[in-house]
Write an enzyme that holds these catalytic residues in place. Structure first.
Site, mmCIF file in Angstrom:
data_model
loop_
_atom_site.group_PDB
_atom_site.id
_atom_site.type_symbol
_atom_site.label_atom_id
_atom_site.label_comp_id
_atom_site.label_asym_id
_atom_site.label_seq_id
_atom_site.Cartn_x
_atom_site.Cartn_y
_atom_site.Cartn_z
ATOM 1 N N GLU A 1 0.828 -1.232 0.000
ATOM 2 C CA GLU A 1 0.000 0.000 0.000
ATOM 3 C C GLU A 1 0.853 1.269 0.000
ATOM 4 O O GLU A 1 0.636 2.187 0.802
ATOM 5 C CB GLU A 1 -0.956 -0.005 1.202
ATOM 6 C CG GLU A 1 -2.011 -1.068 1.095
ATOM 7 C CD GLU A 1 -3.140 -0.971 2.129
ATOM 8 O OE1 GLU A 1 -3.021 -0.190 3.082
ATOM 9 O OE2 GLU A 1 -4.138 -1.696 1.960
ATOM 10 N N GLU B 1 -5.438 -8.307 -0.470
ATOM 11 C CA GLU B 1 -6.132 -8.032 0.796
ATOM 12 C C GLU B 1 -7.599 -7.795 0.460
ATOM 13 O O GLU B 1 -7.931 -6.846 -0.259
ATOM 14 C CB GLU B 1 -5.572 -6.803 1.517
ATOM 15 C CG GLU B 1 -4.241 -7.068 2.196
ATOM 16 C CD GLU B 1 -3.725 -5.899 3.026
ATOM 17 O OE1 GLU B 1 -4.548 -5.187 3.629
ATOM 18 O OE2 GLU B 1 -2.498 -5.714 3.044
HETATM 19 O O1 AHR Z 1 -5.012 -5.942 6.956
HETATM 20 C C1 AHR Z 1 -4.919 -4.825 7.762
HETATM 21 C C2 AHR Z 1 -4.257 -3.639 7.069
HETATM 22 O O2 AHR Z 1 -5.089 -3.150 6.052
HETATM 23 C C3 AHR Z 1 -2.962 -3.932 6.356
HETATM 24 O O3 AHR Z 1 -1.883 -3.876 7.227
HETATM 25 C C4 AHR Z 1 -2.881 -2.849 5.331
HETATM 26 O O4 AHR Z 1 -2.171 -3.240 4.200
HETATM 27 C C5 AHR Z 1 -4.332 -2.507 5.041
HETATM 28 O O5 AHR Z 1 -4.558 -1.148 5.087
#
Ligand code: AHR
Length: 502
Positions: free
Chosen positions: A176, A295
């Site tokens: 990210e 994610e």
């Molecule tokens: O999964 C939790 C968090 O969400 C992760 O660390 C990040 O990549 C995202 O913003």
């Protein structure tokens, strides 16, 4: 409860979308909250094995059968010094983790993660720190993991007990990096150049690795989808996958709109696949880059600063979301989208796997499976072979956020080798039972092997340690197949999986 006109689902085994990548059923483990410590690694638990791994958690993870596991973050990655987590445990530093404002003991690191992956028979996917980390440190980690043991970092691995390389194939180029919250956040062009140079060095150590570029953190980022275009244009030849992240929630308590979120998920995939096609054409390239949704999950009840700050403690309770029936129906639709877009989506990691926004919750001596555990399990077990291009005729209803939407959300798989054919159906209606006819247009089954169904009258119903089986799939009577068709009644708020053998 009322009943509407019959819906139709047409299945044709000749009408396929693409092979289903098994990596669509992958997970994500971050050093965050109680995911690693007290989640998978808890030497003080009565369930711990000799290496401190929790056997009850391992059993649940084996049941889901995650095909790959992304590690060690997440936001944690962007401040992580991988050398802290290898070598004799008593010499590893205790550090402040700035991402989650917690204390990281480093008792679990790269080699323990590789051992964990072996235990659950999953393929490791490691991230390199492109926040505070340098391209040299990223390359060193590839040498440590994958090179034969006669140079510095590979020799270090051998001294740490691993003479043979770990052979890690999948590598994420940071996490990210478009997000201002990220440690060492970069602008798109800065990130693209850093990722490209890291990728070159990492590949020179091991040309067989597959690299995943950081895409947008979600589809509402102000830099989306420009970030994706810029980063991809700079890195196209160096990378194999482009990542996407998204967390869903019913923040306004509008269940009809929430249950229509598949439209948003598909839109996100559509836009990014457009960017991929644009960059490929612009670069006059024959190389393909696919999407890695590395994610994805529901996260809104236990979200926000008060759930994300560890107050400088070890293994704080962070983001321990409790999932209910409507969350499970959103997760089922997300998995439907993975099948429907199996042409471009090749990796997807549910974030995360234990305690932190996860299908599994642990206490020191108990384990709970949340509602979302079950759709993931059913897809992971039953979706194989190719995704089918299913034609659906469904009654529709009006939603505030997405307008007119079909009540049914459907995907299907067909495995030519085994003959297994599975249909996954969500009934989004909160009130209406829907009769549906499944009609096979090419090969049809003699009979239906099993019908699994999750449903309930309360969208907010959830499982707890006191009542662990409130929302679980049950087998319901399988309808007969006659003249290539079968009829089912889908209760409101339901997820139904029809298992057949062609
Ligand atoms: O999964 C939790 C968090 O969400 C992760 O660390 C990040 O990549 C995202 O913003």
């Amino acid at each position: 409860m009322s009943q509407r006109s019959k819906a139709q689902i047409y299945l044709d085994t000749n009408r396929t979308i693409s092979p289903i990548s098994p990596l669509l059923f992958s997970g994500f483990l971050e050093h965050m909250g109680r995911a690693v410590y007290e989640g998978i690694y808890d030497p003080a638990s009565p369930h711990a094995d000799a290496s401190g791994l929790r056997t009850d958690v391992l059993a649940a993870l084996r049941e889901i059968n995650y095909r790959s596991m992304r590690y060690p973050g997440g936001n944690f990655l962007s401040g992580y010094r991988w050398l802290d987590g290898v070598g004799p445990r008593d010499q590893r530093p205790r550090r402040r983790d700035l991402a989650w404002q917690s204390v990281e003991t480093n008792q679990f690191g790269t080699n323990e993660f590789i051992e964990f992956c072996k235990q659950i028979n999953t393929e490791p996917m490691l991230g390199v720190n492109l926040g505070t980390g340098t391209i040299q440190e990223a390359a060193n980690l590839v040498e440590y993991c994958n090179a034969p043991a006669d140079t510095q970092y590979a020799q270090m691995r051998a001294e740490h007990g691993y003479a043979d390389p770990h052979g890690v194939k999948y590598w994420c180029l940071g996490n990210e990096m478009d997000g201002p919250w990220q440690i060492g956040h970069l602008e798109a062009a800065e990130y693209g150049m850093k990722a490209r140079e890291a990728a070159k060095m990492m590949r020179w150590h091991d040309p067989s690795i597959a690299l995943i570029l950081c895409g947008s953190s979600n589809s509402v980022m102000p830099t989306y989808p420009e970030w994706d275009r810029v980063a991809l244009e700079l890195c196209w030849d160096q990378v194999d996958y482009h990542s996407m992240h998204y967390y869903a929630g019913n923040r306004t308590d509008d269940t009809d709109s929430y249950l229509a979120l598949a439209a948003e998920f598909e839109n996100f995939v559509d836009t990014l696949s457009g960017v991929l096609r644009y960059v490929k054409a612009k670069r006059r390239s024959r190389h393909d880059v696919h999407l890695s949704w590395d994610e994805w999950n529901v996260w809104y009840k236990a979200a926000g600063p008060e759930f994300n700050r560890g107050e400088w403690t070890e293994a704080p309770h962070l983001s321990e979301e409790v999932y209910n029936l409507e969350d499970a129906l959103v997760v089922a639709q997300w998995l439907n989208v993975f099948l429907r877009r199996a042409d471009v989506l090749k990796i997807a990691c549910v974030a995360q796997i234990v305690n932190v926004i996860s299908p599994i919750h642990t206490t020191r001596d108990a384990l709970l499976k949340h509602t979302t555990y079950y759709p993931i399990l059913l897809f992971s077990r039953l979706a194989s072979g190719a995704a089918l291009d299913v034609a659906v005729q469904s009654p529709r209803h009006e939603t505030k956020q997405f307008g007119d939407m079909p009540l049914l959300d459907v995907s299907a798989s067909y495995d030519e080798g085994s003959g297994a054919n599975t249909v996954f159906i969500v009934n989004r209606s909160q009130t209406e039972s829907l009769p549906v006819e499944l009609r096979w247009q090419a090969r049809a089954p003699q009979s239906i092997r099993a019908v699994h169904q999750m449903s309930g009258s309360d969208p907010k119903a959830f499982n707890s340690l006191a009542h662990p089986n409130q929302i679980v799939p049950v087998q319901v009577a399988a309808p007969v197949v006659q003249n290539g068709a079968a009829e089912l009644l889908l209760p409101p708020l339901s997820f139904t999986v029809v298992e057949t053998q062609l």
